[in-house]
Write a protein that holds these residues in place. Structure first.
Motif, mmCIF file in Angstrom:
data_model
loop_
_atom_site.group_PDB
_atom_site.id
_atom_site.type_symbol
_atom_site.label_atom_id
_atom_site.label_comp_id
_atom_site.label_asym_id
_atom_site.label_seq_id
_atom_site.Cartn_x
_atom_site.Cartn_y
_atom_site.Cartn_z
ATOM 1 N N TYR A 157 0.837 -1.199 0.000
ATOM 2 C CA TYR A 157 0.000 0.000 0.000
ATOM 3 C C TYR A 157 0.874 1.251 0.000
ATOM 4 C CZ TYR A 157 -3.360 3.490 1.522
ATOM 5 O OH TYR A 157 -4.134 4.618 1.613
ATOM 6 N N TRP A 203 -3.733 -5.408 -6.794
ATOM 7 C CA TRP A 203 -5.002 -4.959 -6.204
ATOM 8 C C TRP A 203 -5.299 -3.528 -6.581
ATOM 9 C CZ3 TRP A 203 -5.225 -2.405 -0.949
ATOM 10 C CH2 TRP A 203 -3.972 -1.932 -0.554
ATOM 11 N N SER A 204 -6.555 -3.116 -6.344
ATOM 12 C CA SER A 204 -7.021 -1.859 -6.922
ATOM 13 C C SER A 204 -6.710 -0.614 -6.088
ATOM 14 C CB SER A 204 -8.534 -1.926 -7.113
ATOM 15 O OG SER A 204 -9.149 -2.221 -5.876
ATOM 16 N N HIS A 205 -6.525 -0.757 -4.774
ATOM 17 C CA HIS A 205 -6.511 0.441 -3.930
ATOM 18 C C HIS A 205 -5.134 0.837 -3.418
ATOM 19 C CE1 HIS A 205 -10.763 0.437 -4.244
ATOM 20 N NE2 HIS A 205 -10.923 1.369 -3.326
ATOM 21 N N GLU A 241 -4.857 4.660 -3.275
ATOM 22 C CA GLU A 241 -5.992 5.454 -2.799
ATOM 23 C C GLU A 241 -5.701 6.025 -1.410
ATOM 24 O OE1 GLU A 241 -8.822 6.206 -4.534
ATOM 25 O OE2 GLU A 241 -7.780 5.276 -6.205
ATOM 26 N N ALA A 290 -12.633 0.747 2.297
ATOM 27 C CA ALA A 290 -12.498 0.385 0.878
ATOM 28 C C ALA A 290 -11.126 -0.247 0.616
ATOM 29 C CB ALA A 290 -12.698 1.617 0.010
ATOM 30 N N ASP A 332 -11.033 -3.774 2.193
ATOM 31 C CA ASP A 332 -11.883 -4.639 1.374
ATOM 32 C C ASP A 332 -11.170 -5.090 0.107
ATOM 33 O OD1 ASP A 332 -14.299 -5.373 2.363
ATOM 34 O OD2 ASP A 332 -15.473 -4.236 0.899
ATOM 35 N N SER A 333 -10.523 -4.122 -0.534
ATOM 36 C CA SER A 333 -9.835 -4.402 -1.791
ATOM 37 C C SER A 333 -8.671 -5.374 -1.576
ATOM 38 C CB SER A 333 -9.336 -3.091 -2.387
ATOM 39 O OG SER A 333 -8.367 -3.315 -3.355
ATOM 40 N N ALA A 366 -10.103 -8.827 -1.011
ATOM 41 C CA ALA A 366 -10.632 -9.408 -2.248
ATOM 42 C C ALA A 366 -9.515 -9.914 -3.162
ATOM 43 C CB ALA A 366 -11.485 -8.364 -2.977
ATOM 44 N N ALA A 367 -8.342 -9.270 -3.057
ATOM 45 C CA ALA A 367 -7.215 -9.679 -3.900
ATOM 46 C C ALA A 367 -6.491 -10.903 -3.318
ATOM 47 C CB ALA A 367 -6.248 -8.515 -4.065
#
Lengths: 295, 194
Positions: free
Chosen positions: A153, A190-192, A195, A215, A218-219, A222-223
């Motif tokens: 992250y 992963w998407s976030h 962010e 969020a 969660d992301s 999910a990954a």
């Protein structure tokens, strides 16, 4: 005796590392000692002003950072910064003051000293990935983090703003993944990862943090990530300290440990849990590390 | 409720304020062609009454009072996504800084008081202690904002984990930080700095 070509840095920990992010400070010092990288703390450094200062008073923000750059001159070596926010502020100050003669004069008047603009300000990630190098980092590994799936992250400030020569590509950085793969971990897509977590709204408007950090968690889940890795004390506070609160608000269950980069790399370099401050994490990482046989 | 119409005329458009924003932020609002990319990427846009692209549009139209009256500028997280993605190099994060400074100096007509209080306490801490002491910052914020129970459940856990320090040392060079603050005040008094 340290060889002449050994890596040596002036170290700016920042306020959080002396308080809520003590484990980031501890693991940084221990890891760098293990890797034979010298760190000397800048004597009597001040707060960089962080977001509140530039939010309402640019001159004060620039002056505080300039003062710290001046203090750092007393110590030999480039300036190593651990916190993403301090890093961004110090870099931005150098950039703004080298672009604007007018602002530089004002700041020099405020701190009553010339501002050193040529010193290198480096984030710890930069030192591990480029100065030490991924190859030498890989050679220092005694316990590869095999089987550990990590969501790297970055948050906002590690790679921004774009007009300041910086750590990595602003929209698709890979430096965290590169470092972790070099120590044997698996990184998830992963998407976030870029962010915002809500940052310093944790004090004034915690509801914002709960929504944004939810969020992100969660992301990562999910990954298929086992844990999240960060390089910023504010991101850590929001994702780790507030995780239980977020679970309560959204009725979810993550139990997702959030590590500092120096903790995971330190683990791979063979440092023990107590030298990495793993017990200071709010979400207990021990069950995960035991399951993966890393501890 | 009927929305108040925006009437544009020489009387309602105040461009001098906008020029001040441009000077402070070092960026031109005239470069914006309203593509909306800033608002699309803004993590805080859902909390704002005027999303980032509309803030710029209102500035272009000289309607800055509408911006300052609302919460938008105080709900910006300074994540800099907008500045990073703007195709026309409008440095929106700096525009937000400039708007906050002008609003702050005018002692904020905004409804958003918590963020302003947090900023104020943060800066006071630097002046008094040289560094941030999170425990003190959080405690004083709770008292001054009247939210005595906010995050109370987190406290004991953070203390046992060593994350909140009860005591702290002052920097040895505290006179230097005081000098920086007072020199800036002096410069402003003499009209040498904004």
């Amino acid at each position: 005796m340290t060889p002449k070509n050994a890596l040596r840095y002036a170290y700016y920990p920042g306020c959080s590392l002396h308080a809520s992010a003590g484990e980031y400070d501890l693991s940084t010092r221990e890891l760098f000692k293990k890797l034979n990288i010298g760190l000397t703390e800048v004597p009597d450094w001040f707060c960089c002003g962080a977001t509140p200062a530039h939010n309402v008073d640019e001159l004060l923000s620039l002056s505080l950072c300039a003062k710290n750059l001046e203090l750092a001159e007393q110590v030999e070596g480039d300036l190593a910064v651990a916190c993403a926010a301090c890093f961004s502020r110090l870099k931005t100050t150098q950039h703004i003051l080298s672009e604007s003669e007018f602002k530089r004069q004002q700041v020099e008047k405020a701190i009553d000293a010339p501002v050193p603009l040529n010193g290198n300000v480096k984030h710890l990630l930069d030192i591990l990935a480029r100065d030490l190098g991924l190859k030498r980092l890989g050679q220092a590994v005694t316990k590869p983090l095999s089987g550990l799936k990590v969501a790297c992250y970055y948050g906002c400030l590690l790679t921004r703003p774009t007009d300041v020569p910086n750590l990595d590509c602003v929209e698709a950085p890979t430096i965290m993944e590169d470092v972790l793969q070099a120590v044997g971990a698996e990184t998830v897509a992963w998407s976030h990862r870029l962010e915002c977590c809500g940052a310093n709204f944790t004090l004034s408007r915690p509801g914002v943090v709960v929504q944004l950090s939810h969020a992100i968690l969660d992301s990562a889940k999910a990954a298929g990530a086992d844990c999240i890795m960060v390089a910023c004390p504010l991101c850590h506070g929001n994702l780790d300290i507030r995780q239980k609160e977020i679970e309560g608000v959204y009725g979810t269950h993550y139990a997702m440990p959030v590590f500092y980069i120096t903790q995971l790399v330190g683990l791979a370099a063979g440092l023990k849990a107590d030298k990495l401050g793993l017990d200071a994490l709010i979400v207990n990482p021990m069950p995960l590390l035991k399951e993966k046989q890393l501890i | 409720m009927k929305k108040k119409k925006m009437l544009l005329s020489a009387e309602t458009m105040d461009i001098s304020f906008v020029r001040k924003v441009e000077a402070l932020s070092g960026t031109s609002v005239r470069r914006c062609f309203q593509c909306g990319k800033c608002s699309a990427g803004c993590p805080m846009a859902t909390f704002m009454e005027h999303p980032p692209n509309r803030v710029v549009r209102l500035l272009q139209l000289g309607q800055w009072q509408r911006i300052l009256a609302g919460r938008s500028i105080w709900y910006c997280a300074s994540c800099e996504t907008c500045s990073t993605r703007c195709p026309n190099k409008v440095h929106l994060a700096s525009i937000m800084d400039a708007l906050r400074k002008l609003s702050w100096d005018a002692e904020g007509p905004s409804k958003e008081s918590y963020v302003q209080l947090a900023n104020k306490l943060f800066l006071q801490n630097i002046r008094t202690y040289g560094r941030q002491y999170e425990m003190r910052l959080a405690a004083v914020f709770n008292v001054k904002s009247g939210q005595f129970l906010k995050d109370l459940m987190l406290g004991p856990k953070l203390i046992t984990k060593g994350k909140l320090k009860m005591f702290h040392q002052k920097n040895k060079n505290m006179t230097e930080i005081e000098k920086i603050f007072s020199r800036i005040e002096e410069m402003r008094k003499n009209g040498e700095a904004l």
